[in-house]
Design an enzyme around this catalytic site. Structure first.
Site, short mmCIF file in Angstrom:
data_model
loop_
_atom_site.label_atom_id
_atom_site.label_comp_id
_atom_site.label_asym_id
_atom_site.label_seq_id
_atom_site.Cartn_x
_atom_site.Cartn_y
_atom_site.Cartn_z
N ALA A 54 0.83 -1.21 0.00
CA ALA A 54 0.00 0.00 0.00
C ALA A 54 0.86 1.26 0.00
O ALA A 54 0.62 2.20 -0.77
CB ALA A 54 -0.93 -0.01 1.21
N GLU A 55 1.86 1.30 0.86
CA GLU A 55 2.71 2.50 0.93
C GLU A 55 3.51 2.67 -0.36
O GLU A 55 3.75 3.79 -0.81
CB GLU A 55 3.65 2.46 2.14
CG GLU A 55 4.51 3.69 2.22
CD GLU A 55 4.53 4.36 3.59
OE1 GLU A 55 5.13 5.43 3.67
OE2 GLU A 55 3.96 3.81 4.54
N THR A 56 3.90 1.57 -0.98
CA THR A 56 4.65 1.65 -2.23
C THR A 56 3.80 2.29 -3.33
O THR A 56 4.22 3.27 -3.94
CB THR A 56 5.13 0.26 -2.66
OG1 THR A 56 6.02 -0.26 -1.66
CG2 THR A 56 5.86 0.31 -4.00
N SER A 59 2.80 5.96 -2.39
CA SER A 59 3.92 6.90 -2.45
C SER A 59 4.33 7.19 -3.89
O SER A 59 4.68 8.33 -4.23
CB SER A 59 5.12 6.35 -1.67
OG SER A 59 4.83 6.32 -0.30
#
Length: 134
Positions: A54-56, A59
């Site tokens: 999710a953060e990848t 971002s």
């Protein structure tokens, strides 16, 4: 991607977890991640692996929406795990909820190979000027 240091590419967490970006657009970033190798002790996809996926994608989407002389940095990540994934690939899709000058927020939906939603995440990134020389 602008600003990514290529001398550390093999040390990036997404690389180690097998995350591959398959679609790259400011309005939609998509990536896959194998379940195998990213398990918790019960043989299920680790919640931290969902968070990393999710953060990848979030971002990357934030960086695509930031100006060329700016960087996007994760500020807050929230994940709700709906169902377990035990094998195959999961796919994360990030779409913008808000894109502003100083922050951007993305919804990330993670699904298994059957299209079942396994996780819903929300990522807010802060947008700052790129440091000189970076």
């Amino acid at each position: 991607m602008p600003g990514v240091r290529h001398d550390i590419a093999d040390q990036l967490l997404p690389t180690k977890m097998g995350i591959e970006i398959t679609e790259l657009d400011p309005k939609r970033v998509v990536a896959t991640m194998p379940v195998e190798g990213n398990l918790q002790p019960y043989g299920l996809l680790h919640g931290g692996a969902n968070a990393t996926l999710a953060e990848t994608v979030g971002s990357v989407a934030a960086a695509l929406n930031a100006g060329e002389d700016q960087v996007a940095l994760g500020l807050e990540l929230s994940c709700t795990h709906h169902r377990a994934a035990r094998s195959g690939l999961v796919t994360g899709v990030a779409t913008p909820l808000h894109v502003g000058r100083s922050t951007s927020t993305f919804e990330i939906v993670i699904t298994d190979e059957e299209g079942h939603r396994t996780c819903t995440a929300r990522l807010t990134c802060i947008v700052r000027e790129r440091p000189p020389g970076s």
